[in-house]
Design an enzyme around this catalytic site. Sequence first.
Site, PDB file in Angstrom:
ATOM      1  CB  CYS A  96      -1.159   0.237   1.197  1.00  0.00           C
ATOM      2  SG  CYS A  96      -2.157   1.455   1.787  1.00  0.00           S
ATOM      3  CD  GLU A 130       1.228  -0.926   9.408  1.00  0.00           C
ATOM      4  OE1 GLU A 130       0.042  -1.392   8.625  1.00  0.00           O
ATOM      5  OE2 GLU A 130       1.597  -0.157   9.429  1.00  0.00           O
ATOM      6  CB  THR A 166      -1.515   1.758   8.841  1.00  0.00           C
ATOM      7  OG1 THR A 166      -1.621   0.120   8.574  1.00  0.00           O
ATOM      8  CG2 THR A 166      -0.115   2.564   8.367  1.00  0.00           C
ATOM      9  CB  SER A 231      -9.713  -9.299  10.209  1.00  0.00           C
ATOM     10  OG  SER A 231      -9.442  -7.531  10.559  1.00  0.00           O
ATOM     11  CB  SER A 275      -9.677  -7.881   5.513  1.00  0.00           C
ATOM     12  OG  SER A 275     -10.146  -8.020   6.668  1.00  0.00           O
TER      13      SER A 275
HETATM   14  S1  SF4 Z   1      -6.011   0.962   6.255  1.00  0.00           S
HETATM   15 FE1  SF4 Z   1      -3.175  -0.503   5.610  1.00  0.00          FE
HETATM   16  S2  SF4 Z   1      -3.732  -1.011   3.653  1.00  0.00           S
HETATM   17 FE2  SF4 Z   1      -5.494  -0.424   3.301  1.00  0.00          FE
HETATM   18  S3  SF4 Z   1      -5.381   1.709   3.178  1.00  0.00           S
HETATM   19 FE3  SF4 Z   1      -5.052   2.115   5.346  1.00  0.00          FE
HETATM   20  S4  SF4 Z   1      -2.917   1.734   5.525  1.00  0.00           S
HETATM   21 FE4  SF4 Z   1      -3.020   0.676   3.363  1.00  0.00          FE
END
Ligand code: SF4
Length: 297
Positions: A96, A130, A166, A231, A275
């Site tokens: 990403c 990640e 993130t 998840s 997801s």
């Molecule tokens: S949740 Fe993770 S994969 Fe989805 S846009 Fe944000 S940083 Fe990118």
Amino acid sequence: MEVSIDKNSGYCFGVEFAIKMAEDEMEHEDKLYCLGDIVHNDMEVARLKAKGLAVIDREDLKDLHDCKVLIRAHGEPPETYQVALQNNIELIDASCPVVLKLQHRVKTAFDKMQREDGQIVIYGKKGHAEVIGLTGQTQEKAIVVMNDEDLDQIDFQKPVTLFSQTTKSTKGFYALKEKIEARIKAKKGKLDEVDFNANDSICRQVSNREPQLQVFAKEQDVIIFVSGKKSSNGKALYQVCLQENPRSYFVENETEISNEWFEKSDKVGICGATSTPMWLMEKVAKYIKEQDELIPA
Ligand code: SF4
């Protein structure tokens, strides 16, 4: 029953982009390797597996040569790119862009911390894909913290630069930031930019969903939250629903739904994690609509 799907639920753009890249590639390839599950959703993984996607881990990668491997949205540490180069593996990089930018920021901050004898701290889950990609930018020197005990690994006499995985919660990040500030002050008697630099690197694609989901969950009588059980984003967003609506249920697919959860007059809301594929939420919505005649009036 009235059944509706939350328009803000489903894939974030990072996951959507990775799946699109995989599908495009598999249109002219029989087999495509993917490092780890492309999404934390077993149903979607099974669908893509049927099209030729083969999930491998980093150990498997070392034994592969002369093939194509997809990097999913979570990103990878530099070591993966080195192995690919050595083994003549073509990487289809679906990392990403938000994660790639964060990796770059962590690397730049790490170089600075090396010069200043400081530390990189990452608020995240040890072993999460990640986080592995992020600690890889720091020669594995970053300190990964999740709870109070983990804070003991930090030397509060030295400078600290903090980042977040993130998908962590904004609330958790700011609570951690305050705790670090308090410990630095207690140790040094002062706190300035040299001592502590906190970077809220939480993806807004995720954190913005919380307030949107609160509104949606409140408007419904029953919430069916669809997500893979692995998840972390799914678990967090389900808790948001549950707080707003006690009649919230977490399911992986329609087979886990019980008709006892519904009453004839209910407004049923379907939502999910970043997801959760839209096709799966649509399937669940269709199933619930079909149950309507079986629910006593
Ligand atoms: S949740 Fe993770 S994969 Fe989805 S846009 Fe944000 S940083 Fe990118």
